[in-house]
Design a protein around this motif. Structure first.
Motif, mmCIF file in Angstrom:
data_model
loop_
_atom_site.group_PDB
_atom_site.id
_atom_site.type_symbol
_atom_site.label_atom_id
_atom_site.label_comp_id
_atom_site.label_asym_id
_atom_site.label_seq_id
_atom_site.Cartn_x
_atom_site.Cartn_y
_atom_site.Cartn_z
ATOM 1 N N SER A 182 -2.213 5.968 1.742
ATOM 2 C CA SER A 182 -2.561 5.149 0.253
ATOM 3 C C SER A 182 -4.025 5.068 0.224
ATOM 4 O O SER A 182 -4.523 5.422 -0.852
ATOM 5 C CB SER A 182 -2.068 3.676 0.671
ATOM 6 O OG SER A 182 -2.033 3.020 -0.480
ATOM 7 N N VAL A 231 0.698 -1.330 -0.003
ATOM 8 C CA VAL A 231 0.042 0.001 -0.127
ATOM 9 C C VAL A 231 0.745 1.264 -0.051
ATOM 10 O O VAL A 231 0.469 2.431 -0.581
ATOM 11 C CB VAL A 231 -1.091 0.096 1.157
ATOM 12 C CG1 VAL A 231 -2.077 -1.007 0.959
ATOM 13 C CG2 VAL A 231 -0.226 0.147 2.672
ATOM 14 N N GLU A 232 2.205 1.186 0.714
ATOM 15 C CA GLU A 232 3.003 2.320 0.511
ATOM 16 C C GLU A 232 3.641 2.731 -0.801
ATOM 17 O O GLU A 232 3.529 3.643 -1.305
ATOM 18 C CB GLU A 232 4.165 2.059 1.565
ATOM 19 C CG GLU A 232 5.289 3.117 1.724
ATOM 20 C CD GLU A 232 6.287 3.071 2.705
ATOM 21 O OE1 GLU A 232 6.962 3.702 3.114
ATOM 22 O OE2 GLU A 232 6.578 1.721 2.873
ATOM 23 N N TRP A 256 1.019 4.562 -3.186
ATOM 24 C CA TRP A 256 1.218 6.030 -3.279
ATOM 25 C C TRP A 256 2.636 6.757 -3.583
ATOM 26 O O TRP A 256 2.393 7.759 -4.012
ATOM 27 C CB TRP A 256 0.626 6.530 -1.669
ATOM 28 C CG TRP A 256 1.444 6.631 -0.668
ATOM 29 C CD1 TRP A 256 1.385 5.764 0.341
ATOM 30 C CD2 TRP A 256 2.348 7.811 -0.559
ATOM 31 N NE1 TRP A 256 2.405 6.259 1.168
ATOM 32 C CE2 TRP A 256 2.772 7.230 0.839
ATOM 33 C CE3 TRP A 256 2.706 8.865 -0.930
ATOM 34 C CZ2 TRP A 256 3.668 8.168 1.507
ATOM 35 C CZ3 TRP A 256 3.659 9.831 -0.258
ATOM 36 C CH2 TRP A 256 4.050 9.331 1.099
ATOM 37 N N VAL A 295 -2.986 -2.567 -4.538
ATOM 38 C CA VAL A 295 -3.872 -2.190 -3.277
ATOM 39 C C VAL A 295 -4.921 -3.357 -3.104
ATOM 40 O O VAL A 295 -5.395 -3.810 -1.753
ATOM 41 C CB VAL A 295 -4.545 -1.086 -3.232
ATOM 42 C CG1 VAL A 295 -5.353 -0.458 -2.228
ATOM 43 C CG2 VAL A 295 -3.194 0.012 -3.233
#
Length: 758
Positions: A362, A293-294, A297, A321
């Motif tokens: 995110s 998820v990091e 973004w 994601v």
């Protein structure tokens, strides 16, 4: 100043990336509106958490007023020396205090704290002889571990740039530029791409497996390191738009979106050999939900730095994601788990502070990108968990909690845990929420087309796109869209007739290339399931019998099992699992395309299949509906046979088995323990009409209403995949990312059902 022209290499790389990721769906989901009041309230909530649990805790308490730099750990609840200082922690804290100052938060105190960190870093941790920064020094700045790791040095670069942005101190920018150049010279892998990671003081590579490490195994490249190199290069390019920085940033975007992805699962894997072969070990073959998820973004942020639209990354980001949401999100308590095995739910259900922090950013970035309310709701649920369980009343965030939020660790600060993840999260979330409040996502005008026409647009687009990516016939992107098109045409709807014929030609050509295998009864991917769907596709387009259809019938005659049924090659539920589906499609294909020379053999095969269909109990909904369809269409149930009591009884029982499986919400589910979805419901409704159930039937109309309620604004239906990947994933440009290859046939079944509602 204008950014320099990006090199040809970078343009080529990004073009390849764009092709790989494919375009966003042409029809997008409706973007729900959130009120500015709600968004601003959430922004205030984030600012409060930042102020009370992070700024107040670290500033000025973590400053080492004796030696300079920052204290890293707690003793009796207070910051105290530990004997050494770690580059990652020192650099991250430098980034945090510099960013606070630039954002105008406790500006004077933050600037003083940032200056203390910058001076300690430059005086004690920088290797003046060989370049780069040492891994560890003593409390008073004497070298303790002079090795160099790219992960650690990436954070030094990140912190130096942040300090320059806050102060405009040219010394910080020069140090950042020097560090980039030494990483380019000593660590960048010009042969395989990316960066070699671990070195001795003089930049000799460390290859001894006995060496104590920091990130990943010795002599490997890691996703983790390259993710943080990406964020550091993005920061550097913002203040120093050098062409080589742009090139390396484009390279790390490619690595994080493509190179480190597992070929069978839409998640990234951490460990890789220097030539980017995946490390094949049980501990490596796992998903890290926080990193993924990091990554989503951070990569979109890096793309913006290069003036590339994040829309190019939408399908990729939703799939990455989406994997973490499917396997790693705690829908009961909120928040994301730590790690899990590939393709299965998380088994390490810890809630780590950094995972939750990155997930918050995110989810807001994904909401901003897509307008899908689900992402915002997950942000809220995760923030609820953080505020209730992760934030420590004593200050900082608890490093780790159990899934339900109960205590697991008493740690609130360590050499690996500073203000970087939690502080950055709250700063960025506040800014994103205020941006959304000032520019609210406007609700898109609802598509004026009726439900059937909207669904038809989705499946026709899917069918048209598929041959651009693959040259082999597919059941899900040829037969199913063709079924929806023909059903719509029969209901006097306008369809793309040329596309229908093009799909038939594509199907025919695909099987033409398998002529020898068809005649021999072997070597066909998907076996009888594929051949049956292929004959159905040709029949939908009124394809005349020829040598290819004759060979396809021959294949079916040669591959029938002794018990009377046919199968596919692999089990991919629900679409390619049912023996009933394979058998009924084989029966229908032979009835239509068997030549006069094949007729006798075909009749014998069908009679044997009838016995199997009659006597074999179905297991799930697809079994039930295809068994019903098969029994209804077998020649033994023609107008003369229908008067037989046995025939009527068998057919009535099969019909009742289908009808009694209807759920309270009006839909049908793939299995008894699943929820209703468009795949099972559309399939059931279409086949019920085929076997004579009237469209005015009460159960039928309840099913239609379920479909109308659950159709997305763009025209599709979402169905989550539950089959293990057997082929390399590609994006056909259809809605729902990694779930598009079940959602597209689900939409086709639903469209066919709506077209039959007359």
């Amino acid at each position: 100043m204008n950014p320099p022209t990006i090199s040809g290499w970078l343009r080529f790389s990004m073009l390849g990336l764009a092709v790989y990721l494919a375009a966003s769906p042409q029809v997008q989901a409706e973007k729900p509106t959130l009120s500015p009041e709600e968004l601003n309230a959430q922004a205030s909530r984030c600012r409060k958490i930042l102020a009370t649990s992070i700024v107040k805790f670290y500033l000025p308490n973590c400053l080492d007023h004796v030696n300079g730099g920052y204290l890293e750990s707690l003793q009796d609840g207070k910051f105290a020396p530990t004997g050494e200082k770690f580059l990652t922690m020192q650099a991250r804290q430098l980034w945090f205090f510099s960013t606070l100052a630039r954002e105008g938060i406790e500006k004077e105190a933050a600037l003083a704290a940032a200056k203390a960190g910058f001076e300690f870093l430059e005086k004690h941790m920088r290797d003046q002889k060989h370049g780069g920064y040492y891994s560890k020094v003593s409390d008073d700045g004497k070298p303790v571990d002079t090795r160099k790791h790219v992960y650690l040095n990436a954070f030094a670069l990140y912190g130096l740039v942040a300090y320059y942005r806050a102060t405009k101190d040219e010394a910080a920018l020069k140090s950042a530029q020097a560090l980039f150049r030494v990483l380019e010279e000593k660590a960048h892998d010009s042969q395989h791409g990316g960066y070699n990671e671990f070195f001795y003081e003089d930049w000799r590579p460390i290859k001894d497996a006995k060496e104590a490490g920091f990130v990943g195994a010795i002599d490997t490249k890691t996703y983790n390191t390259h993710l943080h190199v990406l964020e550091a290069l993005a920061e550097l390019y913002r203040v120093w738009p050098d062409p080589l920085v742009a090139k390396r940033l484009g390279e790390t975007i490619l690595i994080n979106t493509n190179t480190v992805r597992h070929p069978d699962y839409y998640c990234n894997i951490d460990g890789w050999h220097p030539d980017w072969r995946m490390v094949d070990s049980p501990q490596n073959l796992r998903a890290s939900y926080g990193h993924d998820v990091e990554c989503a973004w951070l990569t979109m942020d890096a793309a913006r730095t290069l003036k590339l639209s994040p829309d190019m990354l939408r399908s990729w980001a939703e799939a990455l994601v989406g994997y973490s949401l499917k396997h790693g999100y705690d829908r009961e308590h909120g928040g994301f788990f730590y790690t899990g095995p590939l393709g299965k739910p998380a088994e390490d259900t810890r809630k780590e502070w950094w995972v939750e922090a990155e997930a918050l950013v995110s989810m807001l970035e994904m909401y901003k990108l897509t307008g899908k309310r689900e992402y915002y709701d997950i942000f809220c649920q995760t923030l609820d968990f953080v505020e209730k369980h992760q934030v420590a009343s004593e200050g900082s965030w608890w490093a780790s909690r159990k899934a339900d939020g109960s205590p697991l660790s008493s740690q609130r600060s360590s050499p690996w845990q500073g203000a970087y993840h939690s502080g950055r999260s709250m700063i960025l979330c506040e800014k994103l929420l205020k941006e959304l409040a000032a520019n609210p996502q406007k609700k898109e005008a609802k598509n004026a087309l009726p439900p059937l026409e909207r669904a038809l647009a989705i499946v026709q687009n899917a069918a048209a796109n598929y041959p651009k990516h693959r040259q082999c016939f597919s059941c899900h992107h040829q037969t199913m869209p063709m079924l929806a098109m023909v059903a719509a045409r029969n209901n006097k709807r306008v369809i793309d007739s040329q596309l229908l014929q093009d799909q038939a030609k594509f199907t025919h050509k695909s099987f033409q290339g398998e002529l020898n295998g068809l005649k021999a009864g072997k070597g066909i991917g998907g076996k009888a399931m594929t051949v049956g769907y292929g004959l159905w596709a040709l029949r939908l387009a009124d394809w005349k019998p020829d040598e290819i259809t004759e060979a396809m019938v021959t294949y079916l005659l040669k591959t029938q099992h002794d018990e009377g049924y046919w199968t596919g090659q692999v089990s991919r539920p629900p679409f390619e699992e049912s023996y009933f589906t394979a058998s009924v499609l084989a029966i229908q294909g032979m009835k239509h395309y068997a030549t006069s020379a094949q007729k006798s053999s075909a009749e014998s095969a069908i009679a044997k299949a009838k016995g199997w269909l009659t006597n074999t109990p179905p297991k799930d909904q697809e079994d039930k509906v295809f068994r019903l369809w098969g029994l209804s269409n077998l020649e033994s149930y023609d107008s003369r046979e229908r008067q037989r009591p046995e025939a009527l009884k068998e057919l009535a029982a099969a019909r009742q088995a289908v009808l009694t499986a209807q759920k309270k919400d009006g839909g049908w589910a793939q299995t008894d323990d699943m929820k209703s979805d468009a795949y099972a419901t559309g399939q059931t409704l279409f086949i019920l009409r085929e076997v004579g159930i009237g469209s005015s039937d009460k159960a039928y109309q309840r099913g239609v209403q379920f479909l109308l309620r659950t159709q997305e604004a763009g025209g599709s239906w979402f169905v989550e995949t539950r089959s293990r990947p057997v082929q390399t994933y590609f994006d056909n440009g259809d809605p729902h990312g990694v779930d598009q290859f079940i959602s597209t046939p689900a939409t086709a079944w639903a469209a066919a059902a709506l077209a039959s509602n007359n």
